[in-house]
Motif scaffolding. Structure first.
Motif, PDB file in Angstrom:
ATOM      1  N   ARG A 211       0.840  -1.157   0.108  1.00  0.00           N
ATOM      2  CA  ARG A 211      -0.042  -0.235   0.150  1.00  0.00           C
ATOM      3  C   ARG A 211       1.099   1.352   0.165  1.00  0.00           C
ATOM      4  NH1 ARG A 211      -2.305  -3.929   3.289  1.00  0.00           N
ATOM      5  NH2 ARG A 211      -4.247  -4.499   2.920  1.00  0.00           N
ATOM      6  N   ASN A 243      -4.039  -2.502  -7.690  1.00  0.00           N
ATOM      7  CA  ASN A 243      -5.092  -3.170  -7.119  1.00  0.00           C
ATOM      8  C   ASN A 243      -5.474  -4.507  -7.007  1.00  0.00           C
ATOM      9  OD1 ASN A 243      -6.187  -0.443  -6.785  1.00  0.00           O
ATOM     10  ND2 ASN A 243      -7.467  -0.422  -8.625  1.00  0.00           N
ATOM     11  N   THR A 247      -1.767  -1.256  -4.095  1.00  0.00           N
ATOM     12  CA  THR A 247      -2.607  -0.073  -4.026  1.00  0.00           C
ATOM     13  C   THR A 247      -1.762   1.176  -4.062  1.00  0.00           C
ATOM     14  OG1 THR A 247      -3.395   0.191  -1.732  1.00  0.00           O
ATOM     15  CG2 THR A 247      -4.482  -1.175  -3.007  1.00  0.00           C
ATOM     16  N   THR A 249      -2.519   5.516  -3.789  1.00  0.00           N
ATOM     17  CA  THR A 249      -3.273   6.693  -3.682  1.00  0.00           C
ATOM     18  C   THR A 249      -2.308   8.001  -3.460  1.00  0.00           C
ATOM     19  OG1 THR A 249      -3.650   6.413  -1.189  1.00  0.00           O
ATOM     20  CG2 THR A 249      -5.082   5.276  -2.808  1.00  0.00           C
TER      21      THR A 249
END
Length: 260
Positions: A211, A243, A247, A249
């Protein structure tokens, strides 16, 4: 279940929450108490569950809301001895607040923290790795001119890492900033570029990190799309699938909660 939330992340102000359902910690309080409480409430975070505040360094975008927060919530503040001294001198810590110098490891509630040195233009700048009761490891690593071996070793094998992706090199070099400021940002005591962030992310992916949260973006010299695209491209080249294997972001203001 571990939780992570970037409440604020930019050159204007930074504050990160992480922990479990019943307790957590903050990394930096670089926004007003009102803004922090509004962002926390929006995410369903009860700030009375915060067991400590960990400060990376004394620049205002990381500490300007610290005094009112400590005055109201009365939790210990952790940082280097040098940073704590500067914060006391600058009036950022209220009288009587508990100050704890970071050694090899410290605990805030049931959350253990380990600090590591980062290269920034302050006497001592720190990043942190947090070890949660469910055995998750979360690292916060911003405000650094380059990624040293100490930093890389400290954040490897994190389940989640908040990593600085401050600027796009072309935007910075051809932008409106004065030369001295460009040189400061590009120096080994400045901020991490999108390119450097992407390289580091690929190394961390190989160590087991799944992540990635890109943080501390410059409003003037970066865009979320550029930061995302640089790291995505690098991770995609490894054969990893977005994903599925990881991940990605981009941190901003009032980001969604990430549950691990």
């Amino acid at each position: 279940m571990a939780r992570f939330c970037s409440l604020y992340s930019s050159s204007s102000g930074n504050s990160t929450y992480l922990g479990m359902a019943d307790e957590g910690v903050l990394v930096d309080v670089g926004v007003s108490l009102k803004k922090l409480e509004e962002a926390a409430s929006f995410q369903g975070i009860d700030l009375s569950c915060v067991r400590g505040v960990f400060i990376t360094h004394e620049h205002s975008d990381h500490v300007k809301g610290l005094k009112p927060f400590l005055t109201k919530y009365k939790v210990p503040v952790f940082s280097s001895a040098n940073t704590l001294e500067e914060l006391c001198k600058g009036g950022y810590i209220p009288c009587g607040a508990e100050c704890i110098e970071m050694g090899n490891a410290q605990s805030a509630g049931n959350i253990q923290a380990k600090a590591f040195r980062t290269s920034h233009d302050t006497p001592v700048s720190l990043g942190y790795s947090f070890y949660l009761p469910d055995e998750r490891k979360i690292s916060v690593c911003t405000d650094l001119g380059y990624v040293s071996e100490e930093v890389l070793c400290a954040v490897k094998k994190s389940d989640l890492v908040l990593l600085e992706s401050n600027h796009d090199l072309k935007m910075l070099r051809y932008g409106s900033y004065p030369l001295y400021l460009k040189q400061r940002i590009l120096s080994e005591h400045g901020h991490l570029s999108n390119e450097a962030c992407a390289e580091t992310s690929a190394q961390l992916l190989s160590s087991g990190t799944t992540r990635f949260v890109l943080g501390h973006l410059s409003h003037e010299n970066n865009t979320p799309d550029k930061a995302y695209a640089e790291t995505f491209s690098k991770l995609d080249m490894t054969g990893a699938r977005i994903n599925i294997d990881y991940t990605l972001t981009v941190a901003g203001d009032k980001n969604k909660m990430i549950r691990l």
